[in-house]
Design a protein around this motif. Structure first.
Motif, PDB file in Angstrom:
ATOM      1  N   ILE A   2       0.852  -1.208   0.000  1.00  0.00           N
ATOM      2  CA  ILE A   2       0.000   0.000   0.000  1.00  0.00           C
ATOM      3  C   ILE A   2       0.878   1.244   0.000  1.00  0.00           C
ATOM      4  N   GLU A   3       1.969   1.209   0.765  1.00  0.00           N
ATOM      5  CA  GLU A   3       2.870   2.364   0.801  1.00  0.00           C
ATOM      6  C   GLU A   3       3.508   2.593  -0.570  1.00  0.00           C
ATOM      7  N   MET A   4       3.895   1.493  -1.216  1.00  0.00           N
ATOM      8  CA  MET A   4       4.512   1.610  -2.543  1.00  0.00           C
ATOM      9  C   MET A   4       3.508   2.150  -3.559  1.00  0.00           C
ATOM     10  N   PHE A   5       2.293   1.607  -3.504  1.00  0.00           N
ATOM     11  CA  PHE A   5       1.239   2.093  -4.394  1.00  0.00           C
ATOM     12  C   PHE A   5       0.966   3.579  -4.155  1.00  0.00           C
ATOM     13  N   SER A   6       0.927   3.976  -2.880  1.00  0.00           N
ATOM     14  CA  SER A   6       0.677   5.377  -2.545  1.00  0.00           C
ATOM     15  C   SER A   6       1.799   6.266  -3.057  1.00  0.00           C
ATOM     16  N   LEU A   7       3.045   5.784  -2.904  1.00  0.00           N
ATOM     17  CA  LEU A   7       4.196   6.549  -3.375  1.00  0.00           C
ATOM     18  C   LEU A   7       4.121   6.743  -4.886  1.00  0.00           C
ATOM     19  N   GLU A   8       3.815   5.655  -5.605  1.00  0.00           N
ATOM     20  CA  GLU A   8       3.723   5.727  -7.068  1.00  0.00           C
ATOM     21  C   GLU A   8       2.578   6.624  -7.520  1.00  0.00           C
ATOM     22  N   SER A   9       1.532   6.719  -6.696  1.00  0.00           N
ATOM     23  CA  SER A   9       0.356   7.536  -7.039  1.00  0.00           C
ATOM     24  C   SER A   9       0.460   8.948  -6.475  1.00  0.00           C
ATOM     25  N   ASN A  10       1.615   9.252  -5.864  1.00  0.00           N
ATOM     26  CA  ASN A  10       1.837  10.584  -5.274  1.00  0.00           C
ATOM     27  C   ASN A  10       0.821  10.891  -4.185  1.00  0.00           C
ATOM     28  N   ILE A  11       0.516   9.858  -3.385  1.00  0.00           N
ATOM     29  CA  ILE A  11      -0.411  10.002  -2.253  1.00  0.00           C
ATOM     30  C   ILE A  11       0.388   9.868  -0.961  1.00  0.00           C
ATOM     31  N   GLU A  12       0.256  10.829  -0.076  1.00  0.00           N
ATOM     32  CA  GLU A  12       0.986  10.788   1.190  1.00  0.00           C
ATOM     33  C   GLU A  12       0.295   9.840   2.171  1.00  0.00           C
ATOM     34  N   VAL A  13       1.063   8.933   2.754  1.00  0.00           N
ATOM     35  CA  VAL A  13       0.560   8.099   3.852  1.00  0.00           C
ATOM     36  C   VAL A  13       0.782   8.889   5.142  1.00  0.00           C
ATOM     37  N   ILE A  14      -0.282   9.394   5.727  1.00  0.00           N
ATOM     38  CA  ILE A  14      -0.140  10.293   6.883  1.00  0.00           C
ATOM     39  C   ILE A  14      -0.189   9.553   8.212  1.00  0.00           C
ATOM     40  N   GLY A  15      -0.379   8.232   8.160  1.00  0.00           N
ATOM     41  CA  GLY A  15      -0.364   7.514   9.420  1.00  0.00           C
ATOM     42  C   GLY A  15      -0.572   6.023   9.247  1.00  0.00           C
ATOM     43  N   LYS A  16       0.008   5.274  10.204  1.00  0.00           N
ATOM     44  CA  LYS A  16      -0.208   3.829  10.250  1.00  0.00           C
ATOM     45  C   LYS A  16      -0.675   3.497  11.674  1.00  0.00           C
ATOM     46  N   ILE A  17      -1.848   2.893  11.762  1.00  0.00           N
ATOM     47  CA  ILE A  17      -2.450   2.595  13.063  1.00  0.00           C
ATOM     48  C   ILE A  17      -2.265   1.110  13.354  1.00  0.00           C
ATOM     49  N   PRO A  18      -1.729   0.758  14.527  1.00  0.00           N
ATOM     50  CA  PRO A  18      -1.543  -0.663  14.847  1.00  0.00           C
ATOM     51  C   PRO A  18      -2.863  -1.336  15.221  1.00  0.00           C
ATOM     52  N   PHE A  19      -2.889  -2.647  15.112  1.00  0.00           N
ATOM     53  CA  PHE A  19      -4.037  -3.384  15.645  1.00  0.00           C
ATOM     54  C   PHE A  19      -3.966  -3.330  17.168  1.00  0.00           C
ATOM     55  N   ASP A  20      -5.045  -2.924  17.801  1.00  0.00           N
ATOM     56  CA  ASP A  20      -5.047  -2.796  19.260  1.00  0.00           C
ATOM     57  C   ASP A  20      -6.474  -2.993  19.756  1.00  0.00           C
ATOM     58  N   LYS A  21      -6.667  -3.974  20.608  1.00  0.00           N
ATOM     59  CA  LYS A  21      -8.010  -4.280  21.122  1.00  0.00           C
ATOM     60  C   LYS A  21      -8.606  -3.109  21.891  1.00  0.00           C
ATOM     61  N   ARG A  22      -7.746  -2.219  22.385  1.00  0.00           N
ATOM     62  CA  ARG A  22      -8.271  -1.082  23.144  1.00  0.00           C
ATOM     63  C   ARG A  22      -9.038  -0.105  22.243  1.00  0.00           C
ATOM     64  N   ILE A  23      -8.758  -0.147  20.947  1.00  0.00           N
ATOM     65  CA  ILE A  23      -9.539   0.687  20.028  1.00  0.00           C
ATOM     66  C   ILE A  23     -10.982   0.180  19.987  1.00  0.00           C
ATOM     67  N   VAL A  24     -11.138  -1.136  19.873  1.00  0.00           N
ATOM     68  CA  VAL A  24     -12.481  -1.724  19.868  1.00  0.00           C
ATOM     69  C   VAL A  24     -13.173  -1.477  21.208  1.00  0.00           C
ATOM     70  N   GLU A  25     -12.425  -1.581  22.283  1.00  0.00           N
ATOM     71  CA  GLU A  25     -12.996  -1.367  23.617  1.00  0.00           C
ATOM     72  C   GLU A  25     -13.523   0.057  23.763  1.00  0.00           C
TER      73      GLU A  25
END
Length: 293
Positions: A236-259
């Motif tokens: 996804i990062e490579m695709f975004s780079l090739e498409s000139n789209i900035e990846v502004i964040g990566k969110i980890p999997f965390d059960k506390r988000i669901v909680e």
């Protein structure tokens, strides 16, 4: 005033979690939920309605029994088999579920017994929340014209934004690439796509990116649950780079988000410092990047 839209290629990727986090972090804003087919941002924001408005869209045929001459012409003309004969009264009735609202029966009826009546398709609201004003809507089950309802909600949000001189309109968009998404993209300064590191996640992100690009809306990318498949995250990062789209964040999997969601809280209110840092950095990139105030 800047208007940002959080969207995704499909439902369940975490766009509402991101929107709610931005609601916690942004100052002087109005919040909007344009996912009118399956709204759920209100579950986190717990709004108190200040205004309730009916949303009417489309029409359904209605037959006056007093005027119906029982000729049966309407039934023979209806291609949707939406007109039935009432054996008790010998009159004709409309099956509102089958009626497509074309109005042909009303035009053809020799006794003028058929009237096209506007449908009550849903409601839209202006509410107060602990984060400020919130404009949202609820489309009725199996009702159509969600794009029109989205346009109504967005127009009200713009009026309130001007009246209250806010800095941000933060919009939780619909998933996919249909009419609600197209309506949501109107007038926004940037669309933020929330994607997941899966094969379908990349595919769906590309589709919604193409829609945004068609309407010349700048796009940013957030990768949710990035650590569940880091190889796919790199794609996804490579695709975004090739498409000139900035990846502004990566969110980890965390059960506390669901909680936090299950407790009706934003991730920021959950209080976990790692998650607060992650979402705060994303919001800072939004503010200091393309949309610096």
């Amino acid at each position: 005033m800047k208007q940002i839209l959080i969207i995704s290629g499909k439902g369940g990727t975490g766009k509402t979690v991101v929107t709610a986090a931005f609601a916690s972090l942004a100052e002087n804003k109005i919040l909007v939920d344009c996912d009118v087919d399956a709204a759920n941002l209100h579950l986190i924001l717990n709004p108190e309605s200040q205004e309730v408005h009916e949303f009417r869209s489309g029409k359904t045929a209605f037959i006056s029994k007093d005027q119906c001459c029982s000729c049966g012409l309407c039934q023979s003309l209806c291609r949707f088999e939406a007109i039935k004969k009432d054996t008790l009264s010998d009159k004709f009735l409309i099956d509102s579920v089958s009626c497509e609202g074309c109005g042909f029966c009303a035009l053809a009826c020799p006794s003028g017994a058929i009237e096209m009546k506007e449908n009550l398709s849903g409601q839209w609201f202006v509410s107060n929340t602990r984060f400020g004003l919130f404009v949202h809507a609820k489309l009725g089950i199996a009702e159509e014209n969600s794009g029109k309802l989205v346009a109504t909600v967005k127009q009200k949000a713009k009026e309130l934004a001007k009246k209250n001189n806010v800095d941000w309109i933060i919009v939780d968009g619909s998933p996919g690439i249909g009419c609600p998404v197209i309506a949501s993209l109107s007038d926004v300064d940037c669309a933020i796509i929330v994607s997941e590191p899966t094969v379908s996640g990349i595919h769906d992100a590309k589709r919604v990116m193409e829609v945004a690009d068609h309407f010349k809306v700048p796009v940013k990318m957030i990768i949710n649950k990035f650590d569940l498949n880091e190889d796919m995250t790199k794609k996804i990062e490579m695709f975004s780079l090739e498409s000139n789209i900035e990846v502004i964040g990566k969110i980890p999997f965390d059960k506390r988000i669901v909680e936090s969601v299950s407790q009706g809280k934003t991730v920021i209110e959950n209080g976990n410092q790692d998650l607060i840092k992650c979402f705060s950095e994303i919001w800072e990139r939004v503010k200091k990047g393309f949309f610096a105030l």
